[in-house]
Scaffold this motif. Structure first.
Motif, PDB file in Angstrom:
ATOM      1  N   GLY A 139       0.793  -1.219   0.000  1.00 51.70           N
ATOM      2  CA  GLY A 139       0.000   0.000   0.000  1.00 51.70           C
ATOM      3  C   GLY A 139       0.825   1.269   0.000  1.00 51.70           C
ATOM      4  O   GLY A 139       0.361   2.312   0.468  1.00 51.70           O
ATOM      5  N   TYR A 140       2.055   1.206  -0.521  1.00 53.96           N
ATOM      6  CA  TYR A 140       2.892   2.407  -0.582  1.00 53.96           C
ATOM      7  C   TYR A 140       2.365   3.359  -1.661  1.00 53.96           C
ATOM      8  O   TYR A 140       1.743   2.914  -2.634  1.00 53.96           O
ATOM      9  CB  TYR A 140       4.340   2.047  -0.905  1.00 53.96           C
ATOM     10  N   PRO A 141       2.639   4.666  -1.538  1.00 54.47           N
ATOM     11  CA  PRO A 141       2.192   5.603  -2.576  1.00 54.47           C
ATOM     12  C   PRO A 141       2.971   5.383  -3.874  1.00 54.47           C
ATOM     13  O   PRO A 141       4.156   5.033  -3.844  1.00 54.47           O
ATOM     14  CB  PRO A 141       2.481   6.983  -1.962  1.00 54.47           C
ATOM     15  N   LEU A 142       2.325   5.623  -5.009  1.00 52.43           N
ATOM     16  CA  LEU A 142       3.002   5.466  -6.295  1.00 52.43           C
ATOM     17  C   LEU A 142       4.180   6.423  -6.431  1.00 52.43           C
ATOM     18  O   LEU A 142       5.165   6.111  -7.100  1.00 52.43           O
ATOM     19  CB  LEU A 142       2.009   5.705  -7.439  1.00 52.43           C
ATOM     20  N   ALA A 143       4.082   7.592  -5.791  1.00 51.71           N
ATOM     21  CA  ALA A 143       5.155   8.587  -5.883  1.00 51.71           C
ATOM     22  C   ALA A 143       6.396   8.182  -5.107  1.00 51.71           C
ATOM     23  O   ALA A 143       7.411   8.872  -5.152  1.00 51.71           O
ATOM     24  CB  ALA A 143       4.643   9.934  -5.369  1.00 51.71           C
ATOM     25  N   MET A 144       6.335   7.064  -4.399  1.00 52.70           N
ATOM     26  CA  MET A 144       7.482   6.603  -3.619  1.00 52.70           C
ATOM     27  C   MET A 144       8.726   6.456  -4.489  1.00 52.70           C
ATOM     28  O   MET A 144       9.842   6.740  -4.047  1.00 52.70           O
ATOM     29  CB  MET A 144       7.138   5.268  -2.963  1.00 52.70           C
TER      30      MET A 144
END
Length: 675
Positions: A143-148
């Protein structure tokens, strides 16, 4: 060997020996060193020293253990030309530029993901494509952000691990996630199509802090190994044009997308107040593509956990003023050590020996309100005496209010216990609900007989809500209980005699007729399956357009006219045999798996019924008074990407087997309670 001082200014020779693949030649002042890339040991690098001593060192170097360092050296040479310059970024001021990347082990995600493989980082050539999908899979799974992938700290971390990795922009990561979604969706669809049992569908409504609305559909079924499974199928964004009367069209579209409307057994909705016309329209549309079971009630299930939450809210609303006074009383007592000390002294003199401390509740978690009330009641005498010793205390309760609090707390105790039981497992089978719901029914009947008008009116309101649920779901609950070999019809007889009294026999007969009618439908379907007239992978017949089989009606006729013969059906044989002893280790799915050869038709029916979701609330939200909410990060995504991430995360977590969704939710919660 000693390092000679090669101070003569000579033109350096070209390094042609293979051994220099494992050493870095460094010149400091007038001295040349050969630095081992494995252990950083310095040896003479002078051209006069030759390379024999370097080869001898490599033979002894314990760091040289089956890995190819050619990629490492190539990476070092390419660092200067890298478009993303990270050379001046360091999280450790003492980190020396001469440090080399040591070989390590990493977790390797394969595209056909089965088990995590521990593999040597340098044992195979670097694969940019595989690593790109591994990154996307990690983002989805946790569930990490795509912008990571664009965060500078993440780039530094990855470059130190693998300098060859080429970073992709946000759109590239999103594209990789969508590709994984398409692949995984194809696998899930193929699995569902091959499933021999039927599908149960649960529908949940979600919201967000921005007042957006979503519909989440999930398939529940028992697989060939008799394991209860759940897979999210759709996460649909509902815009303002989607009114409640359009929900059937949204649900039907979801069913058609997965082509499971012909395999559907039951639909579970999360709100018992949903208009019956909505479910009727869904039934009518679905019945056009599938043989409709005569026991129509089994198709329309309402969430038991939502029922309990609704009943609790009725109690909380009725006792709102009393609860407010108790909160204020506890807050005042705990406002200072002096006041708390005085209160504890009064409690001790009053003979209150409880070890519980006064606590305040979290209003959105109703089980904490129950615990607050329960503890406050133990200090009832102390609160009454405290009013006489502290004139500033202004939230004292009357004796009648204490009585109301005591009665309602008793109600809540039962509801807390039952909620804990039915949500104690992430995927509980349908058989566990009947005795718990019957306990609520019996207690509501008793509560309605209270001589206190406040309590009786509250109980009547709660029972009216319960009766609406019971009228829709009682047959499904009873059939699931009958298919528990520890109970069979005996449990129905036990509870119905307490609930219905003199009319119990009629009600018991309704249940008996209902399960026989359902079994007969499965018996007919079993005959048609044997003759090849049912859809592949389906336990019930399809409405095929094949007109060459003129004797389809004969199957039903043969079954009906054979009822009077001496052949004992699966159902009769099952009900006539002694009940199975009750024990804490009993696993109903294992029992049916073992007894499938003995009850081939009944086990087919049991698989579909026991897999029916009688509740749609996640265990971690069982006591929450708010609905399911989407976090702001997911809410900001476009609808297609949002659905892809949520669905694929669910599939990957199920696939990993030992992954604990609840544990990861604490790090980056997907669900938050509404205020």
């Amino acid at each position: 060997m000693e390092i000679p001082n090669d101070s003569g200014a000579k033109k350096p020779k070209r390094l042609t020996s293979v051994v220099w693949n494992h050493f870095e030649r460094v010149r400091k002042a007038d001295i040349c060193y050969a630095v081992c890339v494995h252990c950083n040991k310095k040896l003479s690098g002078s051209s006069n020293s030759g390379t024999t001593h370097l080869r001898n060192h490599l033979m002894r170097c314990l760091k040289r253990s089956n890995f190819d360092v050619s990629q490492l050296l190539a990476a070092k040479r390419r660092k200067k030309d890298n478009t993303i310059s990270l050379a001046n970024i360091s999280f450790d001021e003492d980190q020396r530029k001469e440090e080399y990347i040591k070989p390590t082990t990493i977790i390797k995600f394969e595209h056909e993901h089965k088990k995590d493989e521990i593999t040597n980082f340098w044992s195979s050539k670097f694969d940019q494509e595989r690593s790109r999908f591994d990154l996307a899979r990690m983002i989805i799974l946790h569930g990490y952000p795509l912008a990571m992938a664009e965060h500078i700290g993440f780039k530094v971390f990855v470059k130190n691990l693998q300098p060859l990795f080429e970073f992709v922009p946000y759109s590239g990561v999103e594209g990789s996630c969508m590709e994984i979604y398409r692949r995984e969706k194809e696998k899930v669809s193929d699995m569902i199509n091959k499933l021999h049992g039927r599908i149960n569908l649960s529908i949940e409504m979600w919201s967000s802090t921005e007042n957006s609305s979503y519909l989440c559909s999930a398939a529940h079924y028992i697989d060939e190994e008799w394991t209860l499974q759940k897979k999210i199928l759709n996460f649909v964004t509902l815009d303002s044009s989607h009114t409640e009367d359009m929900l059937p069209e949204v649900i039907i579209k979801c069913l058609s997308e997965w082509d499971i409307d012909c395999k559907l057994f039951a639909i579970t909705l999360d709100n018992s107040s949903i208009d019956d016309d909505i479910t009727l329209r869904i039934k009518e549309r679905i019945s056009q593509k599938r043989p409709f079971l005569s026991t129509r009630q089994l198709l329309d299930i309402r969430s038991a956990a939502h029922l309990l939450n609704s009943i609790v809210q009725d109690a909380m609303d009725a006792l709102q003023g009393v609860i407010k006074k108790i909160r204020e009383s506890i807050g005042y007592v705990r406002s200072s050590q002096v006041i708390l000390g005085k209160f504890n002294e009064i409690a001790q003199h009053a003979g209150i020996n409880t070890q519980k401390a006064l606590i305040l509740d979290c209003p959105v978690l109703w089980n904490t309100t129950y615990h607050m009330l329960e503890t406050a009641l133990e200090y009832k005498t102390a609160f009454s005496l405290f009013q006489e010793h502290d004139p500033s205390y202004s939230s004292a309760l009357t004796e009648e209010e204490w009585q109301w609090a005591s009665s309602v707390t008793g109600y809540l105790k039962l509801l807390v216990e039952i909620t804990s039981i039915i949500t104690g497992s992430r995927y509980p089978t349908a058989n566990i609900y009947f005795p718990e719901i019957c306990d609520i029914h019996i207690n509501l009947i008793d509560w309605c007989k209270s001589s206190d008008s406040f309590l009786s009116s509250l109980a009547l309101k709660m029972k009216a809500r319960f009766d609406k649920y019971w009228s829709k779901c009682s047959l499904a609950l009873a059939v699931a209980a009958i298919l528990d070999p520890r109970f069979k019809m005996k449990l129905i007889e036990y509870y119905y005699s307490q609930i219905y009294g003199s009319t119990a026999l009629d009600r018991i007969k309704e249940v008996s007729d209902g399960i026989k009618e359902l079994f007969n439908a499965y018996s007919i379907c079993s005959t048609m399956v044997d003759q090849g007239s049912a859809m592949p992978g389906s336990s019930l017949p399809s409405t095929s357009n094949d007109t060459r089989d003129r004797l389809k009606g004969f199957d039903k006729f043969l079954h009906e006219t054979s009822q009077g013969q001496s052949v004992t059906s699966d159902l009769d044989k099952y009900l006539e045999e002694p009940i199975f002893p009750r024990n804490s280790d009993f696993n109903i799915l294992n029992w049916w798996k073992v007894h499938t050869p003995r009850y081939p038709i009944l086990s087919m029916m049991a698989r579909d019924i026991l897999g029916t979701p009688m509740s749609t609330v996640a265990p971690e939200l069982a006591f929450s008074s708010g609905g399911r909410m989407l976090d702001p990060a997911r809410n900001s995504l476009n609808p297609e990407t949002r659905q892809a991430l949520i669905c694929t995360q669910d599939w990957l977590r199920n696939e990993s087997g030992d992954f604990n969704p609840s544990a990861s939710a604490s790090a980056l919660p997907l669900l938050i309670e509404s205020s």
